[in-house]
Design a protein around this motif. Structure first.
Motif, mmCIF file in Angstrom:
data_model
loop_
_atom_site.group_PDB
_atom_site.id
_atom_site.type_symbol
_atom_site.label_atom_id
_atom_site.label_comp_id
_atom_site.label_asym_id
_atom_site.label_seq_id
_atom_site.Cartn_x
_atom_site.Cartn_y
_atom_site.Cartn_z
ATOM 1 N N LEU A 30 0.979 -1.415 0.074
ATOM 2 C CA LEU A 30 -0.106 0.023 0.099
ATOM 3 C C LEU A 30 0.929 1.154 0.015
ATOM 4 O O LEU A 30 1.756 1.407 0.774
ATOM 5 C CB LEU A 30 -0.904 0.056 1.305
ATOM 6 N N VAL A 32 0.700 5.424 0.697
ATOM 7 C CA VAL A 32 -0.076 6.525 1.283
ATOM 8 C C VAL A 32 0.759 7.666 0.717
ATOM 9 O O VAL A 32 2.039 7.902 0.877
ATOM 10 C CB VAL A 32 -0.122 6.222 2.628
ATOM 11 N N THR A 36 -3.027 15.061 -3.104
ATOM 12 C CA THR A 36 -4.361 14.718 -3.863
ATOM 13 C C THR A 36 -3.995 13.589 -5.112
ATOM 14 O O THR A 36 -4.855 13.144 -5.378
ATOM 15 C CB THR A 36 -5.157 15.756 -4.330
ATOM 16 N N GLU A 117 1.288 1.070 -9.730
ATOM 17 C CA GLU A 117 -0.103 0.810 -9.682
ATOM 18 C C GLU A 117 -0.228 -0.377 -10.550
ATOM 19 O O GLU A 117 -0.877 -1.393 -10.469
ATOM 20 C CB GLU A 117 -1.123 1.963 -9.887
ATOM 21 N N GLU A 122 -1.278 -0.841 -4.385
ATOM 22 C CA GLU A 122 -2.699 0.005 -3.996
ATOM 23 C C GLU A 122 -2.394 1.066 -3.603
ATOM 24 O O GLU A 122 -1.280 1.343 -2.995
ATOM 25 C CB GLU A 122 -3.286 -0.775 -2.796
ATOM 26 N N TYR A 123 -3.097 2.179 -3.871
ATOM 27 C CA TYR A 123 -3.014 3.708 -3.682
ATOM 28 C C TYR A 123 -3.965 4.208 -2.875
ATOM 29 O O TYR A 123 -4.847 4.051 -3.110
ATOM 30 C CB TYR A 123 -2.558 4.543 -4.920
ATOM 31 N N VAL A 124 -3.349 5.098 -1.921
ATOM 32 C CA VAL A 124 -4.283 6.039 -1.273
ATOM 33 C C VAL A 124 -3.684 7.207 -1.341
ATOM 34 O O VAL A 124 -2.690 7.537 -0.851
ATOM 35 C CB VAL A 124 -4.804 5.788 0.234
ATOM 36 N N THR A 125 -4.523 8.211 -1.843
ATOM 37 C CA THR A 125 -4.013 9.595 -1.901
ATOM 38 C C THR A 125 -4.590 10.625 -1.013
ATOM 39 O O THR A 125 -5.677 10.361 -0.765
ATOM 40 C CB THR A 125 -4.046 10.023 -3.342
ATOM 41 N N ILE A 127 -4.078 11.676 1.890
ATOM 42 C CA ILE A 127 -4.076 11.223 3.189
ATOM 43 C C ILE A 127 -2.471 11.309 3.644
ATOM 44 O O ILE A 127 -1.632 10.453 3.297
ATOM 45 C CB ILE A 127 -4.748 9.779 3.549
ATOM 46 N N ASP A 147 -7.320 5.910 11.084
ATOM 47 C CA ASP A 147 -7.128 4.637 10.546
ATOM 48 C C ASP A 147 -5.790 4.362 10.938
ATOM 49 O O ASP A 147 -4.696 4.949 11.151
ATOM 50 C CB ASP A 147 -7.103 4.654 8.819
#
Ligand SMILES: Cc1cc2nc3c(=O)[nH]c(=O)nc-3n(C[C@H](O)[C@H](O)[C@H](O)COP(=O)(O)OP(=O)(O)OC[C@H]3O[C@@H](n4cnc5c(N)ncnc54)[C@H](O)[C@@H]3O)c2cc1C
Length: 428
Positions: A30, A32, A36, A117, A122-125, A127, A147
């Motif tokens: 992952l 993080v 944005t 990717e 997996e990407y979360v942006t 945050i 989280d």
């Protein structure tokens, strides 16, 4: 069982490459990223030495959003009203071995993140990781808002001024003399105009660094890089010197843009981006431990950046460190040991690569720069006066150089001159 095999914090240069290597090795990973989108908050002057990128993506030239291949190097000594420049072009700079390209991070970073990717990361942006989860000294994951996400290994690729590095490996925050501030504008101009003004073919460009008046004589410098249809123009100054400077850095940039050596390049241009960022300048001796229990540091979170005066290199170091961090983390995961001992191969791999070798070779240069104040005021003035003797012909009888040059050197002091040349040569 942890939520992921690995978590990578930050998607600049080091992070996505580490994630790409982990995903390719079949590990769940992952990323993080607080911006944005990858690259939303990232800044570089603009030149990427591509040897490290080629080692990860051999076909990068066909798909990466590169601006222009740099085939012209200029270094200038800037006095307030004059400019003395060394201009270097060489077919060698067109070869795979030595090539470098200008890049715009808002385009380049999303491409690099896309490669991770595509490989399965997996990407979360949008945050920010606020703190690390720990079990004693061991890093076990990250906390972002409400989280908590766990992983067997965490790679910190969160860049300069990392708030997580001290938590991960107990390192002290960098001193003011080990970090510089940079401000930069992207100024749009027609492609042809840039080629004409910088004397380049349309797909080729220049890197131009300035020392002296660009920072009003403070430790640092100015830069101009050619993008396809814009120029990246900026100044970088060391924080320890900036805190006592009478001129704020944004004003230094405005004055630099108005300097007679720079202003003609920018005529008719439109500022389309303005950014500011810190940059690590402390070099090898400012680096924190690179490995801890359950954690690795790659890129500027570990102060991996070289400002050698004639060139700035952080991106190639970060990409290479990201590659090695990803590979070594994957190997440690497969071996079932992500303790500091299990991850120690990362430090060894960096020692064997150009990353730590170059940082070590240039380890005394940051200290030399910080104290070489004459480099930023006296030597540009000396170069100006020397060239005046040669080129300002006004009808007064010519005096031989052997009589006009020594007083210029005497003004700085023969001993000072000898000392600076000796120390500079030793540091490089
Ligand atoms: C003005 C200037 C000029 C420069 N010129 C050059 C140059 O010409 N050539 C060169 O090679 N290098 C240059 N550099 C240095 C280069 O930009 C850096 O060395 C390089 O970007 C470092 O890569 P990195 O991956 O370590 O960090 P970065 O590229 O900074 O990426 C870090 C990422 O982590 C994210 N992040 C940070 N904290 C968190 C958090 N808590 N949670 C989640 N995400 C987080 C950030 O948003 C960012 O995306 C320059 C730097 C500056 C400031």
């Amino acid at each position: 069982m942890a939520d992921f095999d690995a978590i990578v914090v930050g998607s600049g240069c080091a992070g996505p490459v580490a994630a790409y290597e982990l995903a390719r090795a079949g590990k769940s990973v992952l990323v993080v990223e607080r911006g944005t989108f990858a690259g939303a908050k990232n800044v570089s002057g603009g030149r990427l030495y591509t040897h490290a990128l080629r080692a990860v993506f051999p076909d990068f030239a066909a798909e990466a959003p590169l601006e222009r291949r740099v085939v012209r190097e200029r270094i200038s000594m800037l006095a307030p009203e004059a400019n003395v420049t060394v201009d270097y072009t060489d077919d060698l700079l067109r070869t795979e071995r030595a090539e470098s390209y200008t890049v715009l991070r808002a385009r380049f970073d999303p491409w690099l993140a896309g490669k991770a990717e595509e490989a399965g990361a997996e990407y979360v942006t949008g945050i920010a990781v606020e703190s690390l989860l720990k079990d004693g000294a061991r890093v076990t994951g990250v906390r972002a808002g409400d989280d908590e996400i766990t992983a067997d290994v965490v790679i910190l690729a969160d860049g300069v001024n990392s708030l997580l590095t001290p938590q991960a490996v107990g390192a002290a925050r960098p001193a003011l003399g080990q970090v510089a501030a940079g401000v930069k504008q992207v100024i749009e101009l027609p492609e042809r105009t840039i080629s004409d003004r910088l004397m380049c073919a349309d797909d080729e460009g220049a890197a131009w660094l300035f020392v002296g008046d660009a920072t009003h004589g403070h430790v640092g410098g100015g830069f101009v890089y050619t993008n396809r249809s814009s120029l990246s123009v900026g100044v970088v100054a060391t924080l320890s010197d900036l805190v006592t400077a009478e001129t704020p850095i944004y004003q230094m940039l405005e004055d630099f843009k108005r300097h007679p050596a720079v202003a003609p390049l920018l005529v008719g241009g439109e500022v389309v981006e303005h950014s500011g960022h810190l940059v690590a300048e402390g070099g090898f001796d400012a680096m924190p431990p690179l490995v801890g229990d359950g954690v690795l540091l790659a890129g500027e979170s570990a102060m991996m950046c070289i400002n050698a005066g004639y060139t700035v290199r952080g991106m190639d170091l970060a990409i290479a460190a990201g590659q090695l961090a990803g590979q070594q983390a994957a190997a440690a995961l497969s071996a079932g040991d992500t303790s500091a001992a299990g991850l120690a191969g990362y430090r060894t791999a960096l020692e064997e690569s150009f990353v730590l070798q170059d940082l070590r070779t240039l380890r005394t240069f940051p200290g030399f720069m910080e104290h070489a104040t004459r480099l930023f005021v006296d030597y540009p003035a000396m170069a100006r006066d020397m060239f005046r003797q040669l080129f300002a012909v006004d009808g007064t009888p010519v005096r031989p150089l052997r009589t006009t040059l020594p007083p210029l050197a005497k003004r700085v002091g023969y001993l000072n001159l000898a000392r600076d040349v000796w120390k500079g040569a030793k540091a490089l």
